[in-house]
Motif scaffolding. Structure first.
Motif, PDB file in Angstrom:
ATOM      1  N   PHE A   1      11.697  -5.775  -0.930  1.00  0.00           N
ATOM      2  CA  PHE A   1      12.449  -6.149   0.280  1.00  0.00           C
ATOM      3  C   PHE A   1      11.626  -5.985   1.542  1.00  0.00           C
ATOM      4  O   PHE A   1      12.155  -5.706   2.604  1.00  0.00           O
ATOM      5  CB  PHE A   1      13.746  -5.350   0.367  1.00  0.00           C
ATOM      6  N   ARG A   2      10.293  -6.099   1.386  1.00  0.00           N
ATOM      7  CA  ARG A   2       9.453  -6.015   2.561  1.00  0.00           C
ATOM      8  C   ARG A   2       9.717  -7.212   3.470  1.00  0.00           C
ATOM      9  O   ARG A   2      10.056  -8.296   3.005  1.00  0.00           O
ATOM     10  CB  ARG A   2       7.985  -5.997   2.123  1.00  0.00           C
ATOM     11  N   ASN A   3       9.533  -6.974   4.750  1.00  0.00           N
ATOM     12  CA  ASN A   3       9.788  -8.046   5.712  1.00  0.00           C
ATOM     13  C   ASN A   3       8.900  -9.239   5.417  1.00  0.00           C
ATOM     14  O   ASN A   3       7.697  -9.130   5.243  1.00  0.00           O
ATOM     15  CB  ASN A   3       9.511  -7.510   7.119  1.00  0.00           C
TER      16      ASN A   3
ATOM     17  N   ARG B   1      16.437  -3.225   9.098  1.00  0.00           N
ATOM     18  CA  ARG B   1      17.307  -4.289   9.628  1.00  0.00           C
ATOM     19  C   ARG B   1      18.607  -4.377   8.849  1.00  0.00           C
ATOM     20  O   ARG B   1      19.133  -5.464   8.609  1.00  0.00           O
ATOM     21  CB  ARG B   1      16.607  -5.660   9.586  1.00  0.00           C
TER      22      ARG B   1
ATOM     23  N   TYR C   1      10.126   0.431  -5.418  1.00  0.00           N
ATOM     24  CA  TYR C   1      10.557  -0.926  -5.776  1.00  0.00           C
ATOM     25  C   TYR C   1      11.125  -1.653  -4.561  1.00  0.00           C
ATOM     26  O   TYR C   1      10.796  -2.809  -4.283  1.00  0.00           O
ATOM     27  CB  TYR C   1      11.594  -0.848  -6.904  1.00  0.00           C
ATOM     28  N   CYS C   2      11.994  -0.956  -3.814  1.00  0.00           N
ATOM     29  CA  CYS C   2      12.611  -1.556  -2.626  1.00  0.00           C
ATOM     30  C   CYS C   2      11.543  -1.963  -1.621  1.00  0.00           C
ATOM     31  O   CYS C   2      11.620  -3.028  -1.007  1.00  0.00           O
ATOM     32  CB  CYS C   2      13.580  -0.598  -1.966  1.00  0.00           C
ATOM     33  N   ILE C   3      10.534  -1.074  -1.448  1.00  0.00           N
ATOM     34  CA  ILE C   3       9.501  -1.379  -0.447  1.00  0.00           C
ATOM     35  C   ILE C   3       8.764  -2.662  -0.832  1.00  0.00           C
ATOM     36  O   ILE C   3       8.476  -3.518   0.004  1.00  0.00           O
ATOM     37  CB  ILE C   3       8.501  -0.208  -0.333  1.00  0.00           C
TER      38      ILE C   3
ATOM     39  N   SER D   1      21.836  -7.707  10.937  1.00  0.00           N
ATOM     40  CA  SER D   1      21.905  -8.822   9.973  1.00  0.00           C
ATOM     41  C   SER D   1      23.344  -9.178   9.629  1.00  0.00           C
ATOM     42  O   SER D   1      23.682  -9.399   8.474  1.00  0.00           O
ATOM     43  CB  SER D   1      21.150  -8.480   8.684  1.00  0.00           C
TER      44      SER D   1
ATOM     45  N   ILE E   1      12.703   3.692  -4.607  1.00  0.00           N
ATOM     46  CA  ILE E   1      12.246   3.482  -3.225  1.00  0.00           C
ATOM     47  C   ILE E   1      11.024   2.568  -3.224  1.00  0.00           C
ATOM     48  O   ILE E   1      10.949   1.587  -2.463  1.00  0.00           O
ATOM     49  CB  ILE E   1      11.899   4.832  -2.562  1.00  0.00           C
TER      50      ILE E   1
ATOM     51  N   GLN F   1      17.922  -4.359  -0.677  1.00  0.00           N
ATOM     52  CA  GLN F   1      18.308  -5.638  -0.080  1.00  0.00           C
ATOM     53  C   GLN F   1      18.215  -5.620   1.440  1.00  0.00           C
ATOM     54  O   GLN F   1      18.912  -6.334   2.135  1.00  0.00           O
ATOM     55  CB  GLN F   1      19.727  -6.035  -0.503  1.00  0.00           C
ATOM     56  N   GLY F   2      17.343  -4.756   1.945  1.00  0.00           N
ATOM     57  CA  GLY F   2      17.100  -4.760   3.385  1.00  0.00           C
ATOM     58  C   GLY F   2      15.995  -5.732   3.716  1.00  0.00           C
ATOM     59  O   GLY F   2      15.602  -6.571   2.897  1.00  0.00           O
ATOM     60  N   ASN F   3      15.497  -5.593   4.937  1.00  0.00           N
ATOM     61  CA  ASN F   3      14.406  -6.445   5.401  1.00  0.00           C
ATOM     62  C   ASN F   3      13.414  -5.461   6.020  1.00  0.00           C
ATOM     63  O   ASN F   3      13.393  -5.252   7.219  1.00  0.00           O
ATOM     64  CB  ASN F   3      14.962  -7.454   6.405  1.00  0.00           C
ATOM     65  N   ILE F   4      12.632  -4.820   5.133  1.00  0.00           N
ATOM     66  CA  ILE F   4      11.943  -3.592   5.521  1.00  0.00           C
ATOM     67  C   ILE F   4      10.697  -3.881   6.339  1.00  0.00           C
ATOM     68  O   ILE F   4       9.765  -4.536   5.863  1.00  0.00           O
ATOM     69  CB  ILE F   4      11.572  -2.772   4.262  1.00  0.00           C
TER      70      ILE F   4
ATOM     71  N   ARG G   1      13.301 -13.663   5.874  1.00  0.00           N
ATOM     72  CA  ARG G   1      14.170 -12.769   5.131  1.00  0.00           C
ATOM     73  C   ARG G   1      15.248 -12.192   6.042  1.00  0.00           C
ATOM     74  O   ARG G   1      15.024 -11.915   7.212  1.00  0.00           O
ATOM     75  CB  ARG G   1      13.381 -11.620   4.522  1.00  0.00           C
ATOM     76  N   ARG G   2      16.427 -12.061   5.514  1.00  0.00           N
ATOM     77  CA  ARG G   2      17.505 -11.429   6.251  1.00  0.00           C
ATOM     78  C   ARG G   2      18.172 -10.423   5.320  1.00  0.00           C
ATOM     79  O   ARG G   2      18.397 -10.712   4.147  1.00  0.00           O
ATOM     80  CB  ARG G   2      18.525 -12.486   6.689  1.00  0.00           C
ATOM     81  N   ALA G   3      18.433  -9.217   5.869  1.00  0.00           N
ATOM     82  CA  ALA G   3      19.023  -8.175   5.028  1.00  0.00           C
ATOM     83  C   ALA G   3      20.454  -8.532   4.673  1.00  0.00           C
ATOM     84  O   ALA G   3      21.107  -9.329   5.354  1.00  0.00           O
ATOM     85  CB  ALA G   3      18.990  -6.838   5.752  1.00  0.00           C
ATOM     86  N   LYS G   4      20.934  -7.921   3.594  1.00  0.00           N
ATOM     87  CA  LYS G   4      22.318  -8.144   3.210  1.00  0.00           C
ATOM     88  C   LYS G   4      23.216  -7.212   4.018  1.00  0.00           C
ATOM     89  O   LYS G   4      22.847  -6.056   4.267  1.00  0.00           O
ATOM     90  CB  LYS G   4      22.485  -7.882   1.719  1.00  0.00           C
TER      91      LYS G   4
ATOM     92  N   TRP H   1      -0.916   8.717   7.524  1.00  0.00           N
ATOM     93  CA  TRP H   1      -1.432   8.806   6.155  1.00  0.00           C
ATOM     94  C   TRP H   1      -2.007  10.181   5.867  1.00  0.00           C
ATOM     95  O   TRP H   1      -1.806  10.740   4.790  1.00  0.00           O
ATOM     96  CB  TRP H   1      -2.468   7.702   5.902  1.00  0.00           C
TER      97      TRP H   1
ATOM     98  N   PHE I   1       0.832  -1.201   0.000  1.00  0.00           N
ATOM     99  CA  PHE I   1       0.000   0.000   0.000  1.00  0.00           C
ATOM    100  C   PHE I   1       0.866   1.251   0.000  1.00  0.00           C
ATOM    101  O   PHE I   1       0.666   2.176  -0.796  1.00  0.00           O
ATOM    102  CB  PHE I   1      -0.908  -0.049   1.227  1.00  0.00           C
ATOM    103  N   ALA I   2       1.885   1.259   0.861  1.00  0.00           N
ATOM    104  CA  ALA I   2       2.754   2.424   0.961  1.00  0.00           C
ATOM    105  C   ALA I   2       3.442   2.687  -0.363  1.00  0.00           C
ATOM    106  O   ALA I   2       3.542   3.829  -0.821  1.00  0.00           O
ATOM    107  CB  ALA I   2       3.776   2.215   2.063  1.00  0.00           C
TER     108      ALA I   2
END
Lengths: 481, 590, 216
Positions: free
Chosen positions: A64-66, B303, A59-61, B566, A57, B368-371, A70-73, B454, A2-3
């Motif tokens: 790479f959403r939790n 993370r 795309y990343c959301i 991480s 941004i 490549q995070g864990n957002i 998943r573990r971050a790099k 929001w 959504f965000a």
């Protein structure tokens, strides 16, 4: 998710808004089209950056959403990537800066064939001065400034005598003739902005700043003050008219020189009296006015104001609106005054009149008493309008309604209450002061907008009447000077 | 201190740092009012700043009402409008944002994050708050004096500020100058404290390059403030002398209201140079702490370690240094020697490079995070949008040529609201939600927080994006109304109305925010000590909220940077700063 | 500090952690650094005023302030008080507490005399300009000397605390610390005064100023 979607909607919405909305620069009328080009270039480069970074941004959301497991790099830094990005940004910034600097070079150097025009800004009006035949402007100083010499020209400087004085907010320019505007202020900071010219510059009291432009499209353009200069800032309007050569020649021929204005101070009361004969039929032999004829009292009215209004009536700037019945009556009367000196003479004569009613035999009948005849409107409450008067009206008309000449604001005391009320209504309703050459009228119109209903105007007039009666000493009339 | 971190002799178990002289309050007054505990002072700063900020918020509504529906609200006359404009600007920039970031977040976070028991001068810290409080009272007093508060614009440009014709030229301007001078004195006391605490009171192992970016941001911003505020102080003194003694620092020979003034030979541009020598660094005084805090928020909630920590630090330092040589980009059309434009346009656009690098690194931290899309993370993303947008329009206004048609229009207003009002406020909100569990020991109400986010996010964008286009059309700033022009279409008025509606909605959402903060502090869910699994020291305290002295009996010892999220091979996805490396753990645990 | 450029902060400590500073040490270090930071802030403050003054001088209508010879004597007083503090510092390092007390009191008396002298100079100038402050150089004179005087008066607070400490017979290290902080502050303000007085108030040194700024 959504965000990310909302983010994308906002970013794409920005782009769509930019291209589809009707709101953009007003069409250009000067040589500074390249200034618009730099704006366009900056829009393209920054817009691209804006969309790309935000899309990344989003795309990343999404990517790479939790999620479970998943573990971050782990990656502390990448000097190589950072150097590349820095280099790329530097190139982009340089691409924006370089054309900007080149054109700035043109902005700061007026061309050799530019003519100089002095613009004098002062709370809250504009006037202008053009060099006369000698091509040079005379010396000026604040200390020379007075009602008779409003631009403060040094009377002993020979260069100043032939300077052309435009003591009016409307300036005419010649099409295709580059102009360097020399900007001078005698009170606070102001700014010279004609949106269609793109360039603008501040006035700073104590120095002369400059800006130049070449008008390239005929037309009439608003002149705005864009540096906060006090309560009247938003109403400090002027006008620049770009003429073709013939129109310009006609206009310039009509403007007085400094020497002319000084000569005009010597008035002929006999001639004035002769002219006044016509006026007296409505305004009364002693300029006491006649409510039945809707002719205001003229005795005690500001002289400079009367001259300006007569000129306006004569040129159709005032009294042309179809709803302005009484103004339309006055306009043909003003036509009977042949020229500027006739106007000066008749106003000088009016200044000598007592304002005393013909039918009143009492010799000690003075102006204060005269005003008492018009009791403040029954429904007007002066207490309701005192605050507005003191915060706003007083800035031009003075705390006790005495008028301030540098602001070109006439005194309000000594005027008929019915006349004040009818004129404020006219200003507010656009019956008066909407002609494109009547900038003071526009100013008054903008301010009277704050009085939305008729009752508040009645209140204001009632308050102005108290200014008169509160005054200790009688109103200064010309005959008492 | 520098010998502490990488010594070559044998590894030792942390020994306790000798007790610093801590003030132990004995009375209620000493504990909650004249407290010398940086955490209490932080809350006092934040509370006062937000309270006066609410006044400024209401003023902005009044302005917007007039602009949207001119002359409908008749108590707003032109003078009142200018007063609202002035006070809104000044309060928001100085009394809210500066005080909140440095006095609020600075006081709370510096000692905790660098591992100190308190600020190094607790008494001075307490005085600093009360001086600030006095400055706020002086400012508020100016609403009630004869003639009202000053309406000279937040820039207070003379000669206008002190001449009749401007509202508040009687007492309002003097109170404003006095309030600013008092504020600066108070700030200098606080600022000395923050800087010296960071330089001298870091715990063992906390090298400068291991400090969280929050501390870096606040540190550099404080240094900027210490060096920039003197310019405002000098100009306030000069202007006050011009008013009171009739000196001519800023006042040339002029004629006002038809009479000649007694001044001769002053220079109004001198004020502008002094003002912007303060005013431009002021932008970064607000922005740098926001940069620092948002870096930490993004890192914790993605993370992932902040990408390019060293570049981030140097970017903060470089931006801070450059901010002192760009001031006259506020003065391209001020009537100063226009040739200065070449220099200042160049320096200004150079600043864009380190700033852009910071944006890239934030974005690459997400990569490549864990957002976790928690409320603080949402606000961080919102910050990015607003900051990128405002940064881009900065490229318009920093470039002298491009700025000329846009300066003094609503484009400028929209730009600086995007970049130094909304963007930092996003960080403020995110940071408050982030540290709320630590400060109160309770959770905020999640639903209200998301509603707040929001509405604020979308609403603020709808307020300020269209405003740029009003500026491009040529609507000047600080105009009471814009009717009577020949070049503005009537639709400009409807843009103004829509902006106002959005602004009122956003303003309402802030009331929800404050309601949430207050109510949740009483009946929110109990929060654990380290709810976000963060690495920095403030989350490792023995108690939540941390008690006086912060760290219990023993100060923590720092072994690593603040961004060990991480880490490959590690069990959890975070390793607190005070956890020793695995091969040393046996030696450390007694 | 050199490591700040080369340190790779993501590498955790492999080495040991040294002993910590005691709270007292932190306190003393903190005072010294706070003073240094404060002095740099004050430097900016005076620098701005001097630049403003110099910038104003460039205008053609510049009229310098009338000369006041008393300022030379005041400069001497300030110089002596600064020397006194330096002497106090040297004595405190050698542990001669009696001399420390005398030197500190001497410095205080000289400073008070300096401030009184500055006030007298103000009075002279007020009578010279007949209470008309509209000449910018006169305005600058009052402002700069006034602010310098306020800084000296503020320093007197610290100095009187140092004197109290010396007479109460506190620990030698603590006394040395406060004396040395006072000395630094006094030397610094003496330096500021010499720059301000030398450039601005000791005659029309316009050309010197231009040369320093690189205009000639």
């Amino acid at each position: 998710m959504f965000a990310a979607i909302i983010l994308l909607v906002l970013v794409l919405g920005t782009v769509v808004f930019h291209y589809l909305s009707p709101w953009y620069f007003t069409p250009i009328a000067s040589n500074w089209a390249k200034m618009d080009d730099t704006v366009t270039l900056t829009f393209v480069v920054t817009g691209l950056g804006f969309v790309l970074v935000n899309a990344f941004i989003a795309y990343c959301i999404i990517k790479f959403r939790n999620k479970e497991g998943r573990r971050a790099k782990y990656e502390p830094e990448s000097i190589k990537l950072e150097t590349w990005l820095t280099g790329l940004t530097t190139v982009g910034v340089a691409a924006l800066l370089a054309p900007g600097l080149v054109i700035w070079g043109e902005v700061v150097t007026p061309p050799d064939d530019a003519v100089e025009i002095e613009v004098l800004a002062r709370q809250w009006n504009w006037s202008y001065r053009l060099p006369g035949e000698d091509g040079q402007l005379g010396a000026v100083a604040v200390s020379h400034t007075s009602e008779d010499n409003p631009l403060g020209i040094d009377p002993s400087d020979p260069f100043g005598q032939d300077d052309i004085i435009v003591y009016d907010p409307v300036l005419h320019l010649q099409l295709g003739q580059p102009v360097t505007f020399l900007l001078r202020s005698t009170d606070v900071l102001h700014n010279f902005t004609v949106p269609q010219f793109r360039v603008k510059m501040d006035f700073v009291p104590g120095q002369v700043s400059y800006i130049w432009a070449e008008p390239e499209v005929e037309g009439s353009y608003d002149l705005l003050c864009e540096e906060l200069c006090g309560v009247g800032h938003y109403a400090m309007r002027g006008r620049v008219v770009v003429d073709n050569d013939a129109q310009y020649a006609a206009w310039i021929a009509d403007q007085p020189t400094f020497a002319d204005t000084q000569a005009g101070l010597n008035t002929d009361l006999v001639a004035g009296q002769a002219s006044y004969a016509v006026c007296s039929s409505c305004h009364g032999a002693n300029a006491e006015g006649n409510k039945a004829m809707h002719a205001p009292r003229l005795a005690g009215m500001d002289a400079e104001y009367m001259k300006r209004q007569l000129r306006h009536f004569k040129r159709g700037v005032r009294g042309a609106h179809q709803d302005d019945t009484w103004g339309r009556t006055m306009a043909p009367m003003a036509m009977m005054l042949a020229d500027g000196s006739a106007i000066n003479n008749v106003v000088a004569y009016i200044d000598t009149l007592s304002g005393q009613s013909e039918f009143d035999g009492d010799a000690s009948y003075n102006l204060s008493a005269a005003v008492e005849r018009y009791a403040p409107s029954a429904s007007g409450d002066p207490n309701k309008s005192a605050a507005l008067y003191q915060s706003t009206c007083a800035m031009c008309h003075g705390a006790s309604g005495e008028g301030v000449w540098t602001v070109n604001a006439p005194n309000l005391t000594g005027l008929d209450d019915w006349y004040l009320a009818s004129q404020i209504k006219n200003f507010r309703d656009g019956v008066r002061g909407r002609h494109s050459d009547d900038l003071y009228g526009l100013q008054m119109g903008l301010v009277s907008n704050t009085m939305t209903d008729d009752q508040s105007i009645e209140d204001m007039v009632a308050y102005i009447m108290t200014l008169e009666s509160n005054k200790e000493e009688p109103v200064t009339l010309a005959q008492q000077r | 201190m520098e010998h502490i971190a990488h010594d070559e002799t044998s590894f030792v178990r942390p020994a306790e740092v000798g007790e610093m002289e801590l003030y132990h309050p004995k009375t209620w007054l000493g504990k909650y009012v004249f407290s010398q505990d940086a955490k209490t002072i932080a809350i006092q700063y934040a509370g006062t700043a937000i309270a006066i900020g609410m006044v400024a918020l209401v003023l902005s509504w009044l302005m917007r009402l007039q602009l949207a529906w001119p002359n409908t609200f008749t108590f707003i006359d032109p003078a009142y409008y200018l007063q609202a404009v002035t006070m809104h600007g000044m309060i928001m920039v100085v009394y809210l944002l500066t005080a909140l970031f440095l006095g609020g977040f600075g006081n709370y976070l510096i000692p905790l994050m660098v591992g100190a028991r308190d600020m190094v001068f607790p008494w001075l810290n307490m005085i600093s708050f009360w001086v600030y409080f006095m400055a706020v009272l002086l400012l508020a007093a100016s609403f009630f004096v004869g003639g009202g508060s000053t309406g000279a614009g937040w820039t207070l440009y003379p000669p206008q500020a002190i001449l009749p014709g401007t509202p508040g030229s009687e007492a309002g301007i003097l109170l404003m100058l006095a309030s600013l001078a008092v504020f600066i004195i108070g700030f200098t006391m606080g600022g000395l404290n923050y800087v010296v605490t960071i330089l001298q009171a870091r715990t063992r192992g906390m090298t400068l390059m291991r400090m969280p970016l929050t501390v870096w941001g606040i540190f550099v911003a404080t240094v900027l403030a210490l060096f920039a505020f003197p310019a405002l102080f000098v100009s306030a003194i000069m202007m006050a002398l011009d008013i009171l003694l009739g000196t001519s620092f800023f006042m040339p020979a002029i004629m006002t209201m038809g009479t000649e003034s007694e001044h001769v030979g002053g220079n109004p541009l001198l004020f502008q140079h002094l003002f912007w020598f303060f005013g431009h660094p002021e932008v970064y005084i607000v922005a740098l702490p926001a940069f620092g805090i948002v870096s930490d928020l993004i890192s914790v909630h993605a993370r992932k370690n902040i990408f390019g920590y060293r570049m981030m630090v140097w970017a903060i330092v470089i931006i801070g240094a450059l901010s002192f040589v760009v001031w006259a980009h506020h003065m391209y059309v001020s009537g100063m020697n226009p040739y200065f434009g070449f220099f200042f346009a160049t320096t200004t656009l150079i600043i864009a490079v380190p700033t852009a690098l910071k944006v890239y690194n934030w974005v690459l931290t997400l990569w490549q995070g864990n957002i976790h899309l928690t409320v603080p993370m949402l606000f961080s993303i919102a910050f990015l949008l607003f900051f990128i947008n405002g940064g881009m329009t900065g490229l318009f206004l920093g470039n002298a040529t491009v700025s000329m048609p846009l300066s003094d229009t609503l484009f400028v207003v929209a730009h600086f609201h995007m970049v130094m009002a909304v963007a930092p406020v996003m960080v403020v909100c995110g940071a408050i939600y982030h540290w709320y569990p630590k400060i109160t020991g309770r959770w905020y109400h999640e639903g209200m927080a998301r509603f707040h986010f929001w509405v604020t996010f979308v609403g603020s964008y709808l307020v300020f994006l269209p405003m740029h286009y009003l500026g491009i059309m040529g609507v000047p700033r600080r105009y009471f109304e814009i009717t009577g022009t020949s070049f503005l279409p009537d639709s400009a008025q409807s843009v103004n109305a829509s902006i106002t509606i959005a602004a009122l909605v956003v303003g309402f959402a802030q009331l929800v925010f404050i309601f949430n903060l207050v109510v949740s502090s009483f009946n929110g869910r109990k929060a654990p000590g380290n709810p976000w699994n963060a690495t920095t020291l403030e989350w490792q305290t023995a108690h939540t909220p941390p008690e006086h002295g912060n760290f219990g009996d023993e100060l923590p010892c720092v072994y690593r940077w603040a961004y060990d999220y991480s880490v490959p091979g590690a069990e959890d996805d975070f390793i607190p700063q005070n956890v020793p490396p695995r091969d040393r753990q046996a030696e450390v645990t007694p | 500090m050199s490591s700040i450029f080369t340190e790779q902060p993501w590498i955790p400590d492999t080495g040991p952690v040294g002993p910590a500073l005691s709270g007292t040490e932190i306190g003393l270090n903190a005072r010294r650094s706070a003073l240094k930071v404060l002095l740099s802030v004050v430097s900016i403050f005076f620098l701005l005023m001097i630049v403003a003054y110099g910038g104003r001088m460039l205008y053609q209508d510049w009229q310098p302030t009338p000369q006041i010879n008393l300022l030379w004597a005041n400069t001497g007083l300030l110089l002596l008080s600064s020397l006194c503090l330096q002497w106090a510092l040297m004595c405190s390092r050698e542990g001669k507490m009696d001399w420390v007390k005398r030197a500190l009191v001497g410095a205080a008396v000289l400073t008070v005399l300096f401030l009184a002298g500055q006030l007298a100079a103000w009075q002279q100038l007020i009578s010279m300009v007949l209470g008309d402050f509209s000449n910018p150089s006169v305005g600058f004179f009052f402002m700069i000397t006034g602010i310098h005087g306020l800084h000296m008066a503020g320093g007197m607070v610290a100095l009187s605390r140092a004197i109290k400490r010396a007479f109460d017979g506190g620990d030698a290290a603590g006394i040395e610390h406060s004396v040395s902080n006072c000395a630094l502050y006094w030397h610094y303000l003496l330096g500021v005064w010499l720059v301000v007085f030398g450039l601005l108030f000791s005659g029309n040194n316009f050309e010197v100023l231009l040369r320093i700024c690189g205009f000639i």
